[in-house]
Design an enzyme around this catalytic site. Structure first.
Site, short mmCIF file in Angstrom:
data_model
loop_
_atom_site.label_atom_id
_atom_site.label_comp_id
_atom_site.label_asym_id
_atom_site.label_seq_id
_atom_site.Cartn_x
_atom_site.Cartn_y
_atom_site.Cartn_z
N ASN A 86 1.03 -1.23 -0.28
CA ASN A 86 0.03 0.00 0.32
C ASN A 86 0.72 1.35 0.10
O ASN A 86 1.97 1.22 0.46
CB ASN A 86 -0.94 0.30 1.45
CG ASN A 86 -2.02 -1.11 0.95
OD1 ASN A 86 -2.29 -1.19 0.34
ND2 ASN A 86 -2.36 -2.01 2.22
N HIS A 97 6.35 3.04 6.16
CA HIS A 97 7.79 1.58 5.71
C HIS A 97 7.71 0.98 5.08
O HIS A 97 6.57 0.44 4.97
CB HIS A 97 8.48 1.31 7.13
CG HIS A 97 9.94 0.72 7.08
ND1 HIS A 97 11.13 1.24 8.35
CD2 HIS A 97 9.60 -0.02 6.25
CE1 HIS A 97 12.08 0.08 7.32
NE2 HIS A 97 11.63 -0.62 6.71
N HIS A 99 6.51 -2.27 3.16
CA HIS A 99 6.32 -3.60 2.99
C HIS A 99 5.98 -4.43 2.30
O HIS A 99 4.51 -3.22 1.37
CB HIS A 99 5.97 -3.67 4.73
CG HIS A 99 4.64 -2.77 4.97
ND1 HIS A 99 3.80 -1.11 4.93
CD2 HIS A 99 3.63 -3.06 4.92
CE1 HIS A 99 2.92 -0.81 5.44
NE2 HIS A 99 2.28 -1.84 5.21
P1 5GP Z 1 -0.46 -1.52 5.78
O1 5GP Z 1 -2.18 -0.46 6.05
O2 5GP Z 1 0.65 -0.13 6.16
O3 5GP Z 1 -0.30 -1.59 4.11
O4 5GP Z 1 -0.10 -2.42 6.29
C1 5GP Z 1 0.47 -2.42 8.25
C2 5GP Z 1 0.31 -3.04 8.75
O5 5GP Z 1 1.18 -4.14 9.79
C3 5GP Z 1 -0.84 -3.88 9.41
O6 5GP Z 1 -1.42 -5.37 8.39
C4 5GP Z 1 -1.16 -4.21 10.53
O7 5GP Z 1 -1.84 -5.04 10.59
C5 5GP Z 1 0.72 -4.49 11.01
N1 5GP Z 1 0.81 -3.81 11.63
C6 5GP Z 1 1.10 -2.85 12.04
N2 5GP Z 1 1.38 -2.87 13.72
C7 5GP Z 1 1.77 -4.02 14.09
C8 5GP Z 1 3.04 -3.99 14.95
O8 5GP Z 1 3.16 -4.16 15.54
N3 5GP Z 1 3.26 -5.41 14.63
C9 5GP Z 1 3.58 -6.27 13.71
N4 5GP Z 1 3.84 -7.26 13.26
N5 5GP Z 1 2.62 -5.30 12.43
C10 5GP Z 1 1.79 -4.27 12.90
ZN ZN Z 2 11.52 3.02 9.01
#
Ligand code: 5GP
Ligand code: ZN
Length: 113
Positions: A86, A97, A99
């Site tokens: 995303n 960051h 991912h």
């Molecule tokens: P985004 O929505 O930015 O693409 O995804 C971020 C992802 O990071 C989400 O799926 C969320 O569940 C995960 N996430 C957020 N905080 C943490 C954390 O502290 N530990 C882990 N393992 N995953 C996290």
């Molecule tokens: Zn970072």
């Protein structure tokens, strides 16, 4: 800089590690959306896909080398899996960051958005 995933790479915040090398780190998502839900991140801070350049694209290439290794270790390489990133607000990027989500372990939705 206050970055959650940099803190995870540094070991300041615990995570469930599934893979690590000098370039990237992979761990289980804390709120899994599929039986297998793993995040693969560069160890260096790259904010999102917009920030990928010729300077750091080798890091992204390495991540894509590692993804099939992780998929095989998780037993989802044959059944299939989805890789997504995303970027920005419309994509609901919550952690700034870069991912890559690896999602698998069940038949995923045909919808991507
Ligand atoms: P985004 O929505 O930015 O693409 O995804 C971020 C992802 O990071 C989400 O799926 C969320 O569940 C995960 N996430 C957020 N905080 C943490 C954390 O502290 N530990 C882990 N393992 N995953 C996290
Ligand atoms: Zn970072």
């Amino acid at each position: 800089m206050d970055c959650l995933f940099c803190s995870i790479v540094a070991g300041k915040i615990p995570s469930s590690r599934v893979y690590e090398d000098d370039v990237c780190y992979a761990f289980r998502d804390i709120h899994p959306q599929a039986p297998v839900h793993i995040l693969v991140i560069p160890k260096e801070h790259i904010c999102c896909a917009n920030a990928v350049t010729s300077e750091n694209s080798a890091t992204v290439a390495k991540i894509f080398e590692v993804i099939p290794v992780i998929a095989a270790e998780q037993g989802i390489d044959k059944s299939g899996y989805r890789v997504l990133t995303n970027c920005g607000d419309d994509a609901c990027q919550t952690v700034k960051h870069l991912h890559f989500h690896i999602l698998g372990g069940r038949k995923l939705s045909e919808e991507m958005a």
